[in-house]
Design a protein around this motif. Structure first.
Motif, PDB file in Angstrom:
ATOM      1  N   ASN A 107     -46.602  48.521  -6.983  1.00 35.93           N
ATOM      2  CA  ASN A 107     -45.496  49.421  -6.652  1.00 35.93           C
ATOM      3  C   ASN A 107     -45.198  50.411  -7.785  1.00 35.93           C
ATOM      4  O   ASN A 107     -44.060  50.519  -8.265  1.00 35.93           O
ATOM      5  CB  ASN A 107     -44.236  48.628  -6.304  1.00 35.93           C
ATOM      6  CG  ASN A 107     -43.149  49.508  -5.696  1.00 35.93           C
ATOM      7  OD1 ASN A 107     -43.446  50.467  -4.977  1.00 35.93           O
ATOM      8  ND2 ASN A 107     -41.895  49.208  -5.976  1.00 35.93           N
ATOM      9  N   GLY A 158     -40.269  51.112  -8.637  1.00 30.04           N
ATOM     10  CA  GLY A 158     -41.350  52.051  -8.342  1.00 30.04           C
ATOM     11  C   GLY A 158     -41.483  53.173  -9.351  1.00 30.04           C
ATOM     12  O   GLY A 158     -41.368  54.363  -9.001  1.00 30.04           O
ATOM     13  N   ARG A 161     -44.444  42.898  -9.583  1.00 23.14           N
ATOM     14  CA  ARG A 161     -44.242  44.008  -8.651  1.00 23.14           C
ATOM     15  C   ARG A 161     -43.013  44.764  -9.126  1.00 23.14           C
ATOM     16  O   ARG A 161     -41.892  44.250  -9.062  1.00 23.14           O
ATOM     17  CB  ARG A 161     -44.072  43.515  -7.219  1.00 23.14           C
ATOM     18  CG  ARG A 161     -43.903  44.652  -6.220  1.00 23.14           C
ATOM     19  CD  ARG A 161     -43.972  44.152  -4.788  1.00 23.14           C
ATOM     20  NE  ARG A 161     -43.723  45.234  -3.842  1.00 23.14           N
ATOM     21  CZ  ARG A 161     -44.624  46.124  -3.444  1.00 23.14           C
ATOM     22  NH1 ARG A 161     -45.861  46.041  -3.927  1.00 23.14           N
ATOM     23  NH2 ARG A 161     -44.329  47.057  -2.580  1.00 23.14           N
TER      24      ARG A 161
END
Length: 674
Positions: free
Chosen positions: A305, A258, A254
């Motif tokens: 993400n 982002g 993850r």
């Protein structure tokens, strides 16, 4: 308790060898690569499964710095929760790392030492390229490899970072430890390597006391982003992890920051779009593609993400190889690392697997053809179709033969017997029998009546068969589906349309033999035509609908296009050929050794095992199964119109016209003087 020896150690000693680098004769690099300046030592340590042998620790160099280096390396290796591993140590001669024998390596230790000596950067790069090449081959032959780089030379570290990326030394399963005393601001050239690999940075500091900080770099971080300290090592306290941190984390499971990735994608013209509410999007609206591949990709992107920006390739092509070894289309973009991953799925082939990495298969595709269905309307000339042309000719020939035999046999009778029957009467009776009209046989011989009876029986069978077939054609209409196999394509005068720059095209054009090669050879006569993906729908509605072309592509797209045409028209105007050719698995793709793919791959596997792809495929395609198995015959219960039978009226009008001309001819002949 009885003491005894239940085991023994085999006497054979094996796997002992020496390795060296080869250079051309009298090469100027010979001195640089001599044993005194570049050494490679490989130590193999075996371990029996029962009972496990303890790690053998030898004393390190008495110098405090060397002892600290060995201590922090062993502490990190032991805390990495990996009991069995192979260690490759790469160092430069100036680092004077004397603690090789103290490094814990249960499955063996390989040491590569390069002499930098402040020499030219090009020479250092040449030496390192050879070392990295040898290390890559050793990594491919080993399991659970951990690469340890020890150096205080920024040029050496930068050259190693560049060479290891270029030679693809590091893969995600290979761990990397870089031990140095340089400050962080001098390590900018290696931050890209640290961010894209499963690595940690060990930063030793001797002022005021010996300590080591362990850092990691997050992927897709900017150059000025701060590195994260995950642990600290102090000689008398050992290794202490920071709260909530661990060594060698799954940085790509993850993405913490982002990032916005570049993805390559080719959109099919049959892909439908829909506007939905999205408070995070500009103006509160967002356009989504109703495509199962796009939905699967967006779902995984949200879970990992990251956002993405689409970069389509030139000519909307998946990609084919060129003579110079490069690729075109989306494969070429991934090969050149112009995109981080693909949002389109690819056929898994051996040539593609050599230049890109592919994920877990998303689906299995078959190549099938879309063909126009025959018309089920009543043909105005359908009254001729119950009998084949050959049978029509046979009936006329049989009528002529019966008349000829009757006339021939009558000519053999005595002259006084000819007065009972006349020749025109015999021909007229045979024709009237065929047309199911009454016949008078007064004064006929018995053999003449027998022949006429046999002819009458034959005509009854023919007329009843004709009437039954004609009724079937009018009530139950059969729809022809002539093209079902590749052989049917060769036998019918149709042109094959395929998406250009795709595996479908190369499956035919590069086929070594068989039916695929025969279809691919149709390009020489203009009957095999590659087209752009964006033109598929236009060709379907024009060329394929006309009946002179067939569209050959993957079955998931053919099914969607046929279903969308049924939704628009309410008819099944097309059908898929029965034969399934070129079965291949399809998957997402990324650059070679991309660290993004392992985490992405796990999510693809879970989604496919849950059946989400096929659920989205049917959800986004209304009438998905409406035309999968179209009927070959249709029962018609409507009344016939003049448009269905005007052919019979044309025959009637033609007969009346001929009769009128014959009447006029007879009238003229009756007034001639002879």
């Amino acid at each position: 308790m009885e003491r005894r020896c239940d085991y023994y150690v085999g006497k054979e000693q094996f796997l002992f060898f020496a390795a060296s680098f080869g250079v051309p004769k009298d090469s100027p690099l010979g001195n640089a690569l001599s044993p005194s300046s570049l050494t490679g030592r490989l130590t193999l340590r075996g371990r029996l499964p029962h009972p496990p042998l303890p790690h053998h620790r030898l004393s390190a160099d008495k110098h405090g710095q060397s002892a600290a280096s060995v201590g922090v390396l062993n502490a990190v290796l032991e805390a990495a929760a990996q009991e069995e591993y192979f260690v490759m140590l790469v160092t430069d001669k100036n680092s004077q790392f004397a603690g090789v024998s103290g490094v814990v390596a249960p499955w063996g230790l390989g040491v590569f030492e390069v002499a930098a000596d402040g020499q030219d950067a090009n020479v250092t790069q040449a030496q390192l390229s050879r070392v990295v090449g040898q290390a890559r081959r050793l990594r491919q032959a080993s399991w659970f490899v951990t690469v340890v780089v020890v150096s205080d030379d920024p040029a050496f570290l930068a050259a190693f970072a560049q060479g290891s990326v270029k030679a693809r030394l590091m893969v995600w399963l290979t761990r990397l430890l870089i031990l140095t005393r340089l400050p962080l601001h001098q390590l900018q050239p290696i931050r890209k390597l640290l961010s894209v690999t499963n690595s940690v940075l060990l930063l030793l500091d001797y002022t005021p006391a010996i300590r080591c900080s362990v850092y990691i770099d997050l992927p897709y971080s900017s150059g000025d982003a701060q590195q994260f300290r995950v642990a600290t090592w102090i000689p008398h306290l050992g290794l202490t992890l920071s709260p909530g941190s661990r060594l060698f984390p799954e940085k790509y499971d993850r993405l913490a920051n982002g990032p916005r990735l570049k993805v390559t994608y080719v959109e099919f013209p049959s892909t439908k779009k829909m506007v939905v509410d999205d408070p995070d999007a500009p103006e509160g609206k967002r356009v989504i593609a109703m495509d199962p591949e796009v939905t699967l990709f967006e779902t995984i992107a949200k879970d990992m993400n990251f956002t993405f920006q689409i970069s389509p390739p030139e000519n909307d092509a998946w990609g084919v190889p060129t003579p110079d070894g490069s690729w075109t289309g989306m494969i070429g973009m991934l090969q050149r690392e112009e995109a981080d991953i693909s949002m389109s799925v690819f056929h898994i082939t051996a040539p593609r697997a050599k230049v890109v990495d592919l994920t877990f298969p998303v689906t299995i595709w078959y190549v099938r053809s879309i063909v126009r269905r025959g018309s089920c309307e009543v043909d105005p000339w359908g009254f001729v179709f119950p009998l084949t042309p050959f049978l029509w000719v046979t009936i006329l020939a049989a009528l002529t033969a019966v008349i000829f035999v009757m006339v021939l046999l009558s000519s053999c009778l005595p002259d006084q017997a000819h007065t009972q029957t006349r020749y025109p009467n015999k021909a007229d009776s045979c024709i009237r029998t065929l047309l199911q009209q009454d016949v008078k046989v007064t004064g006929w011989w018995w053999w003449e009546r027998v022949m006429l009876g046999v002819w009458m029986l034959m005509t009854v069978v023919l007329t009843r068969s004709y009437a039954g077939n004609l009724m079937s054609l009018l009530a139950v209409r059969y729809i022809p589906l002539p093209i079902q196999t590749l052989q049917d394509i060769l036998d019918n005068p149709v042109t094959v349309l395929v998406p250009g720059g795709s595996t479908v095209e190369t499956s035919f054009s590069d086929a070594p033999g068989g039916m695929l090669k025969k279809v691919g050879d149709l390009q020489k006569t203009g009957r095999f035509k590659p087209i752009l993906v964006s033109e598929l729908l236009a060709y379907l509605n024009s060329a394929v609908r006309s009946g002179h072309h067939v569209l050959t592509t993957i079955d998931s797209r053919t099914t969607v296009m046929i279903a969308q045409d049924f939704t628009a028209t309410g008819r099944c105007d097309f059908y898929q050929a029965r034969e399934e050719i070129v079965p291949m698995m399809a998957a997402f793709a990324g650059p070679k050794n991309s660290p993004l793919l392992p985490s992405f791959n796990r999510r693809v596997m879970k989604a496919i095992e849950a059946g989400l792809y096929y659920y989205w495929l049917q959800l986004y395609t209304p009438n998905f199964t409406a035309c999968l198995k179209p009927p070959k015959k249709v029962v018609v219960r409507t009344t016939l119109a003049i448009t269905n039978l005007w052919g019979t009226l044309v025959v009637l009008a033609g007969g009346l016209t001929v009769s009128l001309h014959v009447l006029c001819l007879e009238h003229i002949c009756s007034h001639l003087p002879f």
